[in-house]
Design a protein around this motif. Structure first.
Motif: not given
Length: 333
Positions: A180-182, A220-221, A229-233, A322-324
């Motif tokens: 929901n935050p996304v 991320p864990q 899961t929506t970093v790309g978007v 960095s995380t990715q």
């Protein structure tokens, strides 16, 4: 004779009283305490709000400052009698509550009276706080759909961030975690190439701070907020076009500042191409000419805002990258 008396009583009962008059009477009873000793002491605050919401609406819709202030005072009294988080979400099936919230946002943005604008802000947040979690979630969704003002969006995004933070601290299932935050972000993070970045700076900064919070607070864990899961978007819809727009706006500001500082600007008034002096009037009053010093100061302030925005954007990009990168390394190992 009895029939005539009955008809007269029916006609009297059907007389409609002016809504604003009734609402002012409710204000006198509840906010000013007029004839308070005659009011039933057993009436709950939740019930009072439900039966009086149409009165506050009638007052807040009026253009007169004093009438609006009565409406704000009445709403403050009603909200103060409601236990926080006690109203069930199904009450929002009655559109009056969301309409009331939208009225408050409209006052915050368009009312010419500073007192009204300032008083509307805590009342909007207080009204939302009256509802259960499901009700607050619905209220935020409705308000994000109905407003496009950068300042109001900044307030809503900040409030949603606080809801998410509280949900993560408690650790229980919540509508404010998961995916929901996304979804909230998706409604507000559009960036267009022709957008006025300075006009939208409040909204953009609120989103950047929201993203930074999610990327630092959530791992991320765990991915409790769905952000990883929506970093790309986020990169495609927000950070990449924002960086392009930011660079273009900075270049424009630097150019304008160089022109103003180098050549100077005549302060005797703005002239059109034909040489005719142009004046600007608001409500029949002529606005004073903008002095060159004021223009230069405004551009310098704009540069400072853009630099601050860029620093937060860089931090968000670093957190995502960095995380990715670390996740990719772990996957290969």
């Amino acid at each position: 004779g009895d029939l005539g008396g009955e008809k007269e009583a029916t006609e009297e009962s059907e007389v409609s009283l002016p809504p604003v008059g009734l609402s002012c009477f409710a204000y006198l009873l509840l906010s000013e305490g007029l004839c308070a000793s005659y009011l039933p002491a057993v009436v709950r605050g939740n019930y009072l709000l439900q039966i009086s919401i149409n009165h506050t609406t009638a007052l807040l819709q009026r253009p007169e400052k004093l009438v609006i202030l009565k409406g704000l005072s009445l709403l403050e009294t009603l909200i103060g009698r409601v236990c926080p988080f006690s109203l069930p979400s199904h009450l929002l099936d009655d559109k009056q509550y969301l309409s009331q919230a939208e009225l408050l946002t409209n006052l915050m943005v368009t009312c010419p009276h500073k007192t009204v604008r300032r008083q509307s802000v805590p009342l909007l947040l207080g009204l939302v706080k009256c509802f259960s979690e499901a009700g607050r979630y619905r209220m935020y969704q409705g308000l994000l759909r109905s407003t496009g003002h950068a300042g109001v969006l900044e307030l809503l995004i900040h409030s949603i961030k606080n809801e998410i933070d509280q949900a993560l601290k408690v650790g229980k299932e919540s509508l404010f975690v998961g995916s929901n935050p996304v979804l909230f972000l998706d409604r507000v993070m559009s960036i267009s190439s022709d957008m006025d970045l300075m006009k939208e700076s409040n909204r953009v900064m609120a989103i950047l701070n929201f993203l930074r919070y999610l990327l630092i607070r959530d791992t991320p864990q765990d991915n409790q907020t769905g952000i990883w899961t929506t970093v790309g978007v986020v990169r495609e819809k927000f950070t990449t076009p924002l960086r392009q727009l930011l660079m273009a706006t900075k270049a424009h500001c630097r150019h304008e500042l160089k022109v103003k500082q180098g050549k100077g600007v005549k302060g005797a008034g703005v002239r059109s191409e034909g040489g005719t002096e142009v004046t600007v009037e608001v409500m029949g009053e002529k606005l004073p000419d903008v002095m060159p010093e004021d223009e230069i100061e405004a551009l310098q302030v704009a540069e400072q805002h853009l630099a601050m925005m860029e620093s937060v954007l860089v931090r968000v990009e670093e957190l995502m990258e960095s995380t990715q990168s670390s996740l990719t390394t772990e996957t290969r190992q």
